[in-house]
Design a protein around this motif. Structure first.
Motif, PDB file in Angstrom:
ATOM      1  N   TYR A  42       0.839  -1.195   0.000  1.00  0.00           N
ATOM      2  CA  TYR A  42       0.000   0.000   0.000  1.00  0.00           C
ATOM      3  C   TYR A  42       0.879   1.251   0.000  1.00  0.00           C
ATOM      4  O   TYR A  42       1.804   1.361   0.812  1.00  0.00           O
ATOM      5  N   ARG A  43       0.561   2.184  -0.906  1.00  0.00           N
ATOM      6  CA  ARG A  43       1.376   3.391  -1.061  1.00  0.00           C
ATOM      7  C   ARG A  43       0.657   4.598  -0.474  1.00  0.00           C
ATOM      8  O   ARG A  43      -0.529   4.814  -0.729  1.00  0.00           O
ATOM      9  N   VAL A  44       1.408   5.398   0.290  1.00  0.00           N
ATOM     10  CA  VAL A  44       0.852   6.621   0.872  1.00  0.00           C
ATOM     11  C   VAL A  44       1.772   7.789   0.544  1.00  0.00           C
ATOM     12  O   VAL A  44       2.931   7.600   0.153  1.00  0.00           O
ATOM     13  N   PRO A  45       1.282   9.024   0.695  1.00  0.00           N
ATOM     14  CA  PRO A  45       2.123  10.186   0.373  1.00  0.00           C
ATOM     15  C   PRO A  45       3.315  10.304   1.310  1.00  0.00           C
ATOM     16  O   PRO A  45       3.218  10.023   2.509  1.00  0.00           O
ATOM     17  N   THR A  46       4.421  10.760   0.755  1.00  0.00           N
ATOM     18  CA  THR A  46       5.611  11.023   1.555  1.00  0.00           C
ATOM     19  C   THR A  46       5.662  12.499   1.927  1.00  0.00           C
ATOM     20  O   THR A  46       4.757  13.277   1.606  1.00  0.00           O
ATOM     21  N   SER A  47       6.715  12.899   2.591  1.00  0.00           N
ATOM     22  CA  SER A  47       6.985  14.312   2.838  1.00  0.00           C
ATOM     23  C   SER A  47       7.919  14.811   1.738  1.00  0.00           C
ATOM     24  O   SER A  47       9.014  14.292   1.567  1.00  0.00           O
ATOM     25  N   TYR A  48       7.457  15.817   1.005  1.00  0.00           N
ATOM     26  CA  TYR A  48       8.218  16.380  -0.117  1.00  0.00           C
ATOM     27  C   TYR A  48       8.102  17.901   0.028  1.00  0.00           C
ATOM     28  O   TYR A  48       7.266  18.543  -0.624  1.00  0.00           O
ATOM     29  N   PRO A  49       8.902  18.486   0.915  1.00  0.00           N
ATOM     30  CA  PRO A  49       8.686  19.891   1.292  1.00  0.00           C
ATOM     31  C   PRO A  49       8.619  20.856   0.118  1.00  0.00           C
ATOM     32  O   PRO A  49       7.813  21.804   0.152  1.00  0.00           O
ATOM     33  N   TYR A  50       9.415  20.645  -0.915  1.00  0.00           N
ATOM     34  CA  TYR A  50       9.424  21.565  -2.059  1.00  0.00           C
ATOM     35  C   TYR A  50       8.076  21.591  -2.765  1.00  0.00           C
ATOM     36  O   TYR A  50       7.672  22.608  -3.334  1.00  0.00           O
ATOM     37  N   ALA A  69       2.798  16.123   7.390  1.00  0.00           N
ATOM     38  CA  ALA A  69       2.920  15.083   6.365  1.00  0.00           C
ATOM     39  C   ALA A  69       2.759  13.697   6.978  1.00  0.00           C
ATOM     40  O   ALA A  69       2.143  12.802   6.382  1.00  0.00           O
ATOM     41  N   ALA A  70       3.300  13.506   8.180  1.00  0.00           N
ATOM     42  CA  ALA A  70       3.156  12.211   8.846  1.00  0.00           C
ATOM     43  C   ALA A  70       1.701  11.947   9.214  1.00  0.00           C
ATOM     44  O   ALA A  70       1.201  10.825   9.044  1.00  0.00           O
ATOM     45  N   ALA A  71       1.024  12.964   9.712  1.00  0.00           N
ATOM     46  CA  ALA A  71      -0.388  12.788  10.072  1.00  0.00           C
ATOM     47  C   ALA A  71      -1.215  12.409   8.853  1.00  0.00           C
ATOM     48  O   ALA A  71      -2.124  11.563   8.944  1.00  0.00           O
ATOM     49  N   ARG A  72      -0.917  13.023   7.713  1.00  0.00           N
ATOM     50  CA  ARG A  72      -1.626  12.684   6.471  1.00  0.00           C
ATOM     51  C   ARG A  72      -1.413  11.221   6.109  1.00  0.00           C
ATOM     52  O   ARG A  72      -2.370  10.498   5.780  1.00  0.00           O
ATOM     53  N   ALA A  73      -0.149  10.770   6.163  1.00  0.00           N
ATOM     54  CA  ALA A  73       0.153   9.380   5.811  1.00  0.00           C
ATOM     55  C   ALA A  73      -0.488   8.407   6.795  1.00  0.00           C
ATOM     56  O   ALA A  73      -1.085   7.392   6.397  1.00  0.00           O
ATOM     57  N   ASP A  91      -3.075   8.801   8.718  1.00  0.00           N
ATOM     58  CA  ASP A  91      -4.528   8.782   8.560  1.00  0.00           C
ATOM     59  C   ASP A  91      -4.953   7.841   7.445  1.00  0.00           C
ATOM     60  O   ASP A  91      -5.910   7.062   7.592  1.00  0.00           O
ATOM     61  N   LEU A  92      -4.231   7.888   6.340  1.00  0.00           N
ATOM     62  CA  LEU A  92      -4.545   6.985   5.226  1.00  0.00           C
ATOM     63  C   LEU A  92      -4.283   5.527   5.597  1.00  0.00           C
ATOM     64  O   LEU A  92      -5.063   4.633   5.239  1.00  0.00           O
ATOM     65  N   ILE A  93      -3.196   5.278   6.298  1.00  0.00           N
ATOM     66  CA  ILE A  93      -2.891   3.905   6.713  1.00  0.00           C
ATOM     67  C   ILE A  93      -4.008   3.378   7.609  1.00  0.00           C
ATOM     68  O   ILE A  93      -4.519   2.260   7.431  1.00  0.00           O
ATOM     69  N   ASP A  94      -4.382   4.175   8.606  1.00  0.00           N
ATOM     70  CA  ASP A  94      -5.410   3.734   9.545  1.00  0.00           C
ATOM     71  C   ASP A  94      -6.733   3.467   8.840  1.00  0.00           C
ATOM     72  O   ASP A  94      -7.418   2.473   9.127  1.00  0.00           O
ATOM     73  N   LYS A  95      -7.106   4.336   7.905  1.00  0.00           N
ATOM     74  CA  LYS A  95      -8.411   4.225   7.270  1.00  0.00           C
ATOM     75  C   LYS A  95      -8.452   3.190   6.157  1.00  0.00           C
ATOM     76  O   LYS A  95      -9.452   2.485   5.982  1.00  0.00           O
ATOM     77  N   GLN A  96      -7.366   3.110   5.362  1.00  0.00           N
ATOM     78  CA  GLN A  96      -7.408   2.281   4.162  1.00  0.00           C
ATOM     79  C   GLN A  96      -6.773   0.904   4.335  1.00  0.00           C
ATOM     80  O   GLN A  96      -7.054  -0.002   3.556  1.00  0.00           O
ATOM     81  N   VAL A  97      -5.902   0.754   5.335  1.00  0.00           N
ATOM     82  CA  VAL A  97      -5.218  -0.529   5.534  1.00  0.00           C
ATOM     83  C   VAL A  97      -5.595  -1.130   6.880  1.00  0.00           C
ATOM     84  O   VAL A  97      -5.895  -2.323   6.966  1.00  0.00           O
TER      85      VAL A  97
END
Length: 441
Positions: free
Chosen positions: A186-194, A203-207, A209-215
């Motif tokens: 399962y792929r989730v967004p990384t932190s890419y500051p630029y 960025a961690a909270a976003r990732a 959240d997706l892990i908890d909800k989708q996996v």
């Protein structure tokens, strides 16, 4: 700098077109013998290499800013490595550690257990390539946790085998028409500051959240992450991103795997990039710079995880080959003796200001750590990736005798991985060439 008596002179010299006529002859032979699916960045065929220079068969001396993709950090044909390989080859070349074991395998594991982050009790197992190390780290995590799901990230690169292609984000050239791939990835967004403008915590909270909800946390065997992404474009996550993921993994019973295959062994100015944020991974995968150009890889990690696998569950015919082990011990000794962590920081002090000046003039972003630096190239005045200009600048560098690599999901990143023994004069000359290539591009 540590050079053998036969190392090429440390200078740039372009005597023919690059590639030249002799390389063209070899390339014609290659076309009839080698599968077309095997590519080369620059078809200038190598005759010798050492220090910060690669010499092709036409006598061109190219400044090496690639190190065989972060492999020859101690330089090509480093004296201690050559001597160790010669001594071992005279004794025996192979028995298979799983059949008739030998001391050097143990010595490499002892060294890795000490060298990698954390003072916890560790174990190691040796393999042949980075992809093999990643596959085995996943095996260990799944076996130890009894869970199936693996979390990976946007822009990730973990290898070219079936499982590691599933972990890798970029389609072309790595995944295109090679599927179907291994499931439960399962792929989730990384932190890419630029590009995302988020803090590490955001960025961690976003990732998460997706892990908890989708996996579902209870299904996750492992989270695998590069502390600095390699093929994805040397993306350095915002501070706090990786530690937040590590804390989530600890709390949920998942294994945190740090893929340090490109970042390890002094490349970023520390032994391992995880150290920049005091990260202690549960498992760490290594390869590339470990053995001075010989094929070797490892998984190192918590003893309870590594020992969870049944006897015979890990291994491979060539894993921990005695010649590669001898090379690794000599490589790590050279890194200690020459203080190549400090050398990586010195390289950054020479390169970063020059790269920053280019970015200020032409747009884009400079990022990385130590001797793992990159510049993302964009259409001027925008943040739109410009892969065509990136390729044009790289080709101009090649013609002028400087070997550079590209990277990035959009192919718009120039990355620099010089040998850690390269001299400052060569670095400055390479940067002069790079500036000219930008001006012409």
């Amino acid at each position: 700098m540590s050079l053998s008596a036969t190392s090429p002179s440390q200078r740039r010299a372009v005597r023919t077109a690059v590639p030249g006529p002799r390389s063209a002859e070899l390339h014609a032979r290659r076309t009839g013998a080698v599968a077309q699916g095997v590519g080369s960045v620059l078809p200038a065929y190598v005759e010798a290499a050492g220090g910060g220079v690669v010499v092709d068969v036409d006598g061109n001396h190219l400044i090496d800013l690639a190190s065989g993709i972060a492999v020859t950090s101690v330089g090509n044909a480093a004296p201690r490595v050559v001597e160790a390989v010669q001594r071992q080859a005279e004794r025996f070349t192979h028995t298979c550690f799983m059949v008739a074991p030998y001391e050097s395998y143990i010595a490499v594991c002892e060294t890795l257990n000490t060298l990698t982050p954390g003072d916890n009790e560790k174990r190691s197992a040796l393999f042949n390539s980075g992809a093999e190390a990643v596959e085995n780290a996943i095996k260990i995590a799944r076996h130890a946790t009894g869970r199936p799901a693996i979390i990976t990230f946007d822009h990730a690169y973990h290898g070219r085998t079936n499982l590691t292609m599933a972990l890798t984000a970029k389609n072309m050239p790595y995944k295109h028409r090679f599927g179907p791939f291994a499931p439960e990835v399962y792929r989730v967004p990384t932190s890419y500051p630029y590009r995302d403008g988020l803090s590490g915590a955001e960025a961690a909270a976003r990732a998460i959240d997706l892990i908890d909800k989708q996996v579902g946390a209870d299904n996750v065997a492992a989270v695998i992450i590069e502390p600095i992404q390699g093929e994805g474009g040397f993306v350095v996550p915002a501070e706090g991103f990786v530690p937040a993921l590590a804390a989530w993994a600890r709390g949920s019973g998942a294994v945190l795997i740090a893929d340090e295959i490109q970042t390890g062994f002094c490349r970023t100015g520390t032994w391992f990039a995880s150290e920049h944020e005091a990260l202690v991974p549960d498992l760490i995968t290594t390869a590339k710079g470990i053995a001075g150009g010989l094929p070797l890889a490892a998984v190192t990690g918590r003893a309870d995880l590594m020992d969870a696998v049944h006897t015979g569950g890990l291994g491979g015919t060539y894993g921990g080959n005695p010649i590669a082990c001898a090379a690794a011990l000599a490589t790590i000794q050279t890194m200690h003796e020459l203080d190549l962590r400090a050398a990586a920081r010195r390289i950054e002090s020479v390169m970063r200001p020059r790269l920053a000046a280019l970015a200020a003039k032409h747009g884009g972003e400079v990022r990385g750590r130590g001797a793992m630096l990159a510049i993302e190239i964009v259409v001027p005045g925008t943040r739109t990736p410009d892969p065509a200009r990136t390729a044009s600048i790289a080709a101009a560098c090649h013609r002028a005798g400087v070997l550079v690599l590209t990277a990035g999901t959009s192919g718009n990143v120039l990355r620099f991985l010089p040998p850690l023994v390269i001299g400052d004069d060569l670095l400055r000359e390479a940067l002069d060439v790079l500036e000219g290539a930008f001006a012409d591009g």
